[in-house]
Design a protein around this motif. Sequence first.
Motif, PDB file in Angstrom:
ATOM      1  N   UNK A 106       9.378  -5.791  39.001  1.00  0.00           N
ATOM      2  CA  UNK A 106       9.570  -5.613  37.567  1.00  0.00           C
ATOM      3  C   UNK A 106      10.912  -4.951  37.352  1.00  0.00           C
ATOM      4  N   UNK A 107      11.572  -5.281  36.242  1.00  0.00           N
ATOM      5  CA  UNK A 107      12.932  -4.808  36.007  1.00  0.00           C
ATOM      6  C   UNK A 107      13.103  -4.357  34.570  1.00  0.00           C
ATOM      7  N   UNK A 108      13.898  -3.290  34.382  1.00  0.00           N
ATOM      8  CA  UNK A 108      14.325  -2.883  33.046  1.00  0.00           C
ATOM      9  C   UNK A 108      15.842  -2.972  33.019  1.00  0.00           C
ATOM     10  N   UNK A 109      16.360  -3.840  32.161  1.00  0.00           N
ATOM     11  CA  UNK A 109      17.794  -4.062  32.067  1.00  0.00           C
ATOM     12  C   UNK A 109      18.360  -3.330  30.857  1.00  0.00           C
ATOM     13  N   UNK A 134      12.295  -6.422  30.994  1.00  0.00           N
ATOM     14  CA  UNK A 134      12.591  -6.015  29.620  1.00  0.00           C
ATOM     15  C   UNK A 134      14.075  -5.726  29.520  1.00  0.00           C
ATOM     16  N   UNK A 135      14.611  -5.867  28.316  1.00  0.00           N
ATOM     17  CA  UNK A 135      16.042  -5.655  28.089  1.00  0.00           C
ATOM     18  C   UNK A 135      16.269  -4.746  26.900  1.00  0.00           C
ATOM     19  N   UNK A 159      12.764  -7.935  24.394  1.00  0.00           N
ATOM     20  CA  UNK A 159      14.161  -7.565  24.139  1.00  0.00           C
ATOM     21  C   UNK A 159      14.250  -6.617  22.946  1.00  0.00           C
ATOM     22  N   UNK A 160      14.829  -5.458  23.167  1.00  0.00           N
ATOM     23  CA  UNK A 160      15.131  -4.526  22.078  1.00  0.00           C
ATOM     24  C   UNK A 160      16.640  -4.504  21.901  1.00  0.00           C
ATOM     25  N   UNK A 161      17.085  -4.722  20.668  1.00  0.00           N
ATOM     26  CA  UNK A 161      18.521  -4.801  20.384  1.00  0.00           C
ATOM     27  C   UNK A 161      18.901  -3.696  19.415  1.00  0.00           C
ATOM     28  N   UNK A 162      20.006  -3.019  19.726  1.00  0.00           N
ATOM     29  CA  UNK A 162      20.505  -1.924  18.889  1.00  0.00           C
ATOM     30  C   UNK A 162      21.952  -2.220  18.512  1.00  0.00           C
ATOM     31  N   UNK A 163      22.225  -2.220  17.212  1.00  0.00           N
ATOM     32  CA  UNK A 163      23.585  -2.397  16.717  1.00  0.00           C
ATOM     33  C   UNK A 163      24.050  -1.080  16.115  1.00  0.00           C
ATOM     34  N   UNK A 164      25.120  -0.528  16.656  1.00  0.00           N
ATOM     35  CA  UNK A 164      25.627   0.754  16.165  1.00  0.00           C
ATOM     36  C   UNK A 164      25.923   0.702  14.669  1.00  0.00           C
ATOM     37  N   UNK A 165      26.512  -0.420  14.220  1.00  0.00           N
ATOM     38  CA  UNK A 165      26.919  -0.532  12.816  1.00  0.00           C
ATOM     39  C   UNK A 165      25.725  -0.482  11.876  1.00  0.00           C
ATOM     40  N   UNK A 178      10.241   6.714  26.587  1.00  0.00           N
ATOM     41  CA  UNK A 178       9.119   6.007  25.995  1.00  0.00           C
ATOM     42  C   UNK A 178       9.199   4.508  26.148  1.00  0.00           C
ATOM     43  N   UNK A 179      10.340   4.018  26.625  1.00  0.00           N
ATOM     44  CA  UNK A 179      10.547   2.570  26.768  1.00  0.00           C
ATOM     45  C   UNK A 179      10.343   2.082  28.193  1.00  0.00           C
ATOM     46  N   UNK A 180      10.707   2.903  29.161  1.00  0.00           N
ATOM     47  CA  UNK A 180      10.738   2.467  30.551  1.00  0.00           C
ATOM     48  C   UNK A 180       9.533   3.029  31.302  1.00  0.00           C
TER      49      UNK A 180
END
Length: 315
Positions: A106-109, A134-135, A159-165, A178-180
């Motif tokens: 299993x991998x967390x990227x 998971x990414x 996939x969890x995506x974070x945009x700074x803007x 809490x994610x990994x």
Amino acid sequence: MLKVVVTRRTEEAAGIVGLELRAADGERLPPFAPGAHIDVMLPNGLVRQYSLVNDCEERDRYEIAVSNVANGRGGSACVHSTLVVGTALEIGMPRNNFPLRSEHARFFFIAGGIGITPILSMIRYCNRHGLNWNLLYLARSRAHAAFLEELSEYGADRVRIHFDAEAGCNFDIGSCSGLIPAGVPIYCCGPAPLMQAVVDFSSRHPENPVFLEWFAPAPENADQPPAEGFEVVLKRSGKAFYVEEDRSILEVLESHGYNIPCSCREGMCRTCETGVVDGVPDHRDYVLSKAEREEGRTMMICVSRARNSTLVLDI
């Protein structure tokens, strides 16, 4: 060296161009594993390393994606301005400093910006082989996120995506506990501050070992001892040279006429890796594993130094 031709060029995101490379003779290209990269000999004479993003089962082509780095050293600018469909290039054989470990199921990227490139090949491999992953994908904005459409199709549970803007701030890596899940390794590639934050997280959560692909050197460590001069001896000839505090082993050997294979000169590509016969290296690279560092059998002579007064190299 391999002769290839650019057969497709795409705009993957703002300031990121994708290139498809195929063998000039039409033959299948050498195999590679997820996380691998190639050296690309650019028309302006520079050599740069770019991760392969496509599925490693695809032997008919190599795919890379290159971000146009502001105030860079000329590599990415050359790619963006001169590489078009039909451009002939020479590339090196695939090399891998960032492999998926076979002992992991299993991998967390974690990918930051253009750091998605080696991670994408890993994701495609995991999907093909039914491996769990998971990414966490971090980018300045949607416009700057390459391969966003493909990654979004995997769903929010993967996939969890974070945009700074949009968030109004950078992502806090410290909140990843809490994610990994415990015991899941972290594979990370991105800007140096992100990489350092992930290293710090792993140091607080040793049950989550971290594996890294550096695109740029980490910020200088104020705790690192100052460089000192030392003698380097070449085993095959018996010649000895003094390496001053402000020069690298590579620079000293080049000044005496030695033609040592090298590329990045920052300890990130493994091109100048050299065998150590005697002495203790002071490793300052970004590619050797902890076990390789402890063994002390090789070193990157573009950045690493000696912990004692004399170092004997297999040259």
